[in-house]
Design an enzyme around this catalytic site. Structure first.
Site, PDB file in Angstrom:
ATOM      1  N   ASP A   1     -38.496 -30.404  -5.663  1.00 23.52           N
ATOM      2  CA  ASP A   1     -38.255 -30.683  -4.459  1.00 23.52           C
ATOM      3  C   ASP A   1     -39.282 -30.933  -3.450  1.00 23.52           C
ATOM      4  O   ASP A   1     -40.140 -30.029  -3.402  1.00 23.52           O
ATOM      5  CB  ASP A   1     -37.098 -29.684  -3.891  1.00 23.52           C
ATOM      6  CG  ASP A   1     -35.951 -29.249  -4.715  1.00 23.52           C
ATOM      7  OD1 ASP A   1     -36.147 -29.622  -5.980  1.00 23.52           O
ATOM      8  OD2 ASP A   1     -34.951 -28.454  -4.192  1.00 23.52           O
TER       9      ASP A   1
ATOM     10  N   ASP B   1     -37.161 -34.449  -7.717  1.00 27.37           N
ATOM     11  CA  ASP B   1     -35.827 -33.946  -7.528  1.00 27.37           C
ATOM     12  C   ASP B   1     -35.439 -34.101  -6.128  1.00 27.37           C
ATOM     13  O   ASP B   1     -36.291 -35.177  -5.419  1.00 27.37           O
ATOM     14  CB  ASP B   1     -35.926 -32.493  -7.648  1.00 27.37           C
ATOM     15  CG  ASP B   1     -34.555 -31.786  -8.162  1.00 27.37           C
ATOM     16  OD1 ASP B   1     -33.566 -31.974  -7.156  1.00 27.37           O
ATOM     17  OD2 ASP B   1     -34.423 -31.105  -9.015  1.00 27.37           O
ATOM     18  N   ASP B   2     -34.649 -33.372  -5.254  1.00 24.28           N
ATOM     19  CA  ASP B   2     -34.373 -33.814  -3.998  1.00 24.28           C
ATOM     20  C   ASP B   2     -35.705 -33.941  -2.954  1.00 24.28           C
ATOM     21  O   ASP B   2     -36.644 -33.089  -3.243  1.00 24.28           O
ATOM     22  CB  ASP B   2     -33.706 -32.707  -3.227  1.00 24.28           C
ATOM     23  CG  ASP B   2     -32.071 -32.446  -4.078  1.00 24.28           C
ATOM     24  OD1 ASP B   2     -31.470 -33.410  -4.059  1.00 24.28           O
ATOM     25  OD2 ASP B   2     -31.674 -31.451  -4.103  1.00 24.28           O
TER      26      ASP B   2
ATOM     27  N   HIS C   1     -34.283 -37.417  -5.927  1.00 16.85           N
ATOM     28  CA  HIS C   1     -32.947 -37.403  -5.916  1.00 16.85           C
ATOM     29  C   HIS C   1     -32.228 -37.500  -4.628  1.00 16.85           C
ATOM     30  O   HIS C   1     -31.120 -37.035  -4.199  1.00 16.85           O
ATOM     31  CB  HIS C   1     -32.351 -35.982  -6.604  1.00 16.85           C
ATOM     32  CG  HIS C   1     -32.926 -35.925  -8.030  1.00 16.85           C
ATOM     33  ND1 HIS C   1     -32.566 -34.926  -8.905  1.00 16.85           N
ATOM     34  CD2 HIS C   1     -33.577 -36.988  -8.981  1.00 16.85           C
ATOM     35  CE1 HIS C   1     -33.112 -35.158 -10.205  1.00 16.85           C
ATOM     36  NE2 HIS C   1     -33.652 -36.114 -10.105  1.00 16.85           N
TER      37      HIS C   1
ATOM     38  N   ARG D   1     -26.589 -37.264  -0.257  1.00 17.14           N
ATOM     39  CA  ARG D   1     -25.867 -36.282  -0.815  1.00 17.14           C
ATOM     40  C   ARG D   1     -25.216 -35.318  -0.145  1.00 17.14           C
ATOM     41  O   ARG D   1     -26.070 -34.603   0.651  1.00 17.14           O
ATOM     42  CB  ARG D   1     -26.272 -35.733  -2.197  1.00 17.14           C
ATOM     43  CG  ARG D   1     -25.848 -36.462  -3.492  1.00 17.14           C
ATOM     44  CD  ARG D   1     -26.151 -35.580  -4.694  1.00 17.14           C
ATOM     45  NE  ARG D   1     -27.626 -35.225  -4.704  1.00 17.14           N
ATOM     46  CZ  ARG D   1     -28.112 -34.582  -5.787  1.00 17.14           C
ATOM     47  NH1 ARG D   1     -27.186 -34.237  -6.774  1.00 17.14           N
ATOM     48  NH2 ARG D   1     -29.274 -34.305  -5.967  1.00 17.14           N
TER      49      ARG D   1
ATOM     50  N   LYS E   1     -23.575 -31.885  -1.353  1.00  9.51           N
ATOM     51  CA  LYS E   1     -23.190 -31.223  -2.480  1.00  9.51           C
ATOM     52  C   LYS E   1     -22.678 -29.670  -2.320  1.00  9.51           C
ATOM     53  O   LYS E   1     -23.639 -28.987  -2.062  1.00  9.51           O
ATOM     54  CB  LYS E   1     -24.125 -31.270  -3.611  1.00  9.51           C
ATOM     55  CG  LYS E   1     -25.641 -31.165  -3.304  1.00  9.51           C
ATOM     56  CD  LYS E   1     -26.344 -31.107  -4.637  1.00  9.51           C
ATOM     57  CE  LYS E   1     -27.952 -31.259  -4.174  1.00  9.51           C
ATOM     58  NZ  LYS E   1     -29.035 -30.920  -5.124  1.00  9.51           N
TER      59      LYS E   1
END
Ligand SMILES: *[C@@H]1O[C@H](CO)[C@@H](O)[C@H](O)[C@H]1NC(C)=O
Length: 363
Positions: free
Chosen positions: A182, A202-203, A224, A255, A257
């Protein structure tokens, strides 16, 4: 015979003559502090001006920069971490009202020594987060290179502005060995992250809790995407602005989540404006309460309200077999103005908004 006042004058002159120079030297030493080793970083509590000249941190050591309130902290060289058995964070900035400027120098986490494709889910233990911003103030102009796993955790307790940061984990793409890298994991109030670049696996940004958060003018490569969450039990995120960002490549664009199992949690008042998202392979926009599933059975313990795409067009372009916009709600409400969302490509959208009413938008 000298008067009493003459005695007092003499006494004070003697006192100044004896104490003056020594205390002056001490004060000067305390004001400007040079950090060129782990040892010299250990007690900076009286330092108002810290210069980090660059050094290597050995196995088993960590570094915390805790300077005087309002301190200026600058880097004139790189900080390199050897492979370590320490757990993260390996480098912490914890100063109230800091003015940190990395001078475009590098903080190197030696990621390739750990990367095994398993991230923080297994394999080699990976210290994480690599770097932690605590305290408050401004954090500018530094490169975080090759973090073992998550790169920067922002967990400040006062106003924080983070800008001009580069997270470069591009080397983690080789043989897909970098994972859970991340860019920014954010939890706190009144935090702005702007004008920074993340290249990772990743994020790009994950906002896990807090309010009054602005994410602006970031460039996210291969990530991500920009995420709210995942939102766990007891966590709330509200009043977030995501604006002017460019997200290119990777699995997800934008996103929200919420853990399917979350309770006592919420997401409210998130506005997206003027973002450019392209080359996304799985989900362009995903708003879900079924995390870790993308589009599974949603929970109801982390309600979502007040999501908007307004104030400037956000364009999202996805690969032909990607999902375009997916909304998977168990507890969503309010009118969501999506009039400034423009999505192209993909195999279609799946909109299950529960009690929310989506208005406008092209998707
Ligand atoms: C939302 O956050 C912004 C940025 O921190 C702040 O300026 C604004 O006052 C906040 N709005 C509300 C309603 O709290």
């Amino acid at each position: 015979m000298p008067s009493v006042s003459t005695y007092l004058r003499l006494a004070s002159l003697v006192a100044v003559a004896v104490a003056g120079p020594a205390s002056k030297t001490d004060t000067a030493k305390r004001a400007t502090c040079t950090v060129d080793s782990v040892a010299t970083a250990s007690d900076l509590s009286d330092c108002t001006d810290v210069v980090i000249t660059g050094f290597t941190v050995a196995d088993g050591e960590t570094v915390t920069i805790s300077a005087a309130e309002g301190a200026t902290v600058t880097m004139t060289g790189d900080i390199t971490f050897a492979s370590t058995t320490s757990s993260g964070p390996l480098l912490t900035f914890d100063t109230t009202s800091i003015a940190f400027n990395g001078g475009d120098n590098t903080i190197d986490g030696n990621g390739p020594d750990y990367w095994d494709g398993l991230g923080t889910d297994g394999g080699v233990p990976k210290p994480h987060p690599f770097v932690k911003f605590k305290g408050s103030g401004t954090f500018e102009d530094v490169t975080i290179l090759n973090s073992p796993a998550q790169a920067i955790s922002v967990g400040t307790d006062g106003t924080a502005v983070v800008s001009g940061i580069t997270v470069n984990n591009a080397a983690g793409n080789t043989n897909s060995l970098g994972a859970n890298t991340d860019g920014f994991d954010v939890e706190g109030d009144d935090i702005t992250i702007s004008g920074s670049t993340v290249n990772n696996q990743d994020d790009c940004v994950a906002i896990n809790g807090g309010e009054g958060i602005v994410i602006e003018d970031l460039i996210c490569i291969g990530s991500h995407g920009i995420s709210i969450g995942s939102i766990a039990t007891g966590k709330s995120v509200s009043n977030v602005t995501i604006t002017g960002n460019t997200v290119t490549g990777g699995l997800y664009g934008l996103r929200i989540k919420v853990d399917a199992t979350a309770t006592d949690a919420s997401v409210s008042d998130v506005t997206y404006s003027s973002n450019t998202v392209s080359e996304i392979s799985e989900f362009g926009v995903l708003i879900t309460q079924s995390y870790p599933e993308n589009d599974g059975t949603p929970g109801t313990g982390g309600p979502i309200s007040g999501i908007a795409f307004t104030g400037g067009t956000t364009t999202v372009s996805v690969d032909s077999d990607a999902n375009t916009v997916v909304i998977d709600c168990g507890a969503c409400s309010g009118t969501w103005d999506f009039s400034d969302l423009d999505v192209t490509g993909g195999k279609g959208s799946v909109i299950d908004p529960n009690d929310a009413v989506i208005s406008g938008g092209s998707f």
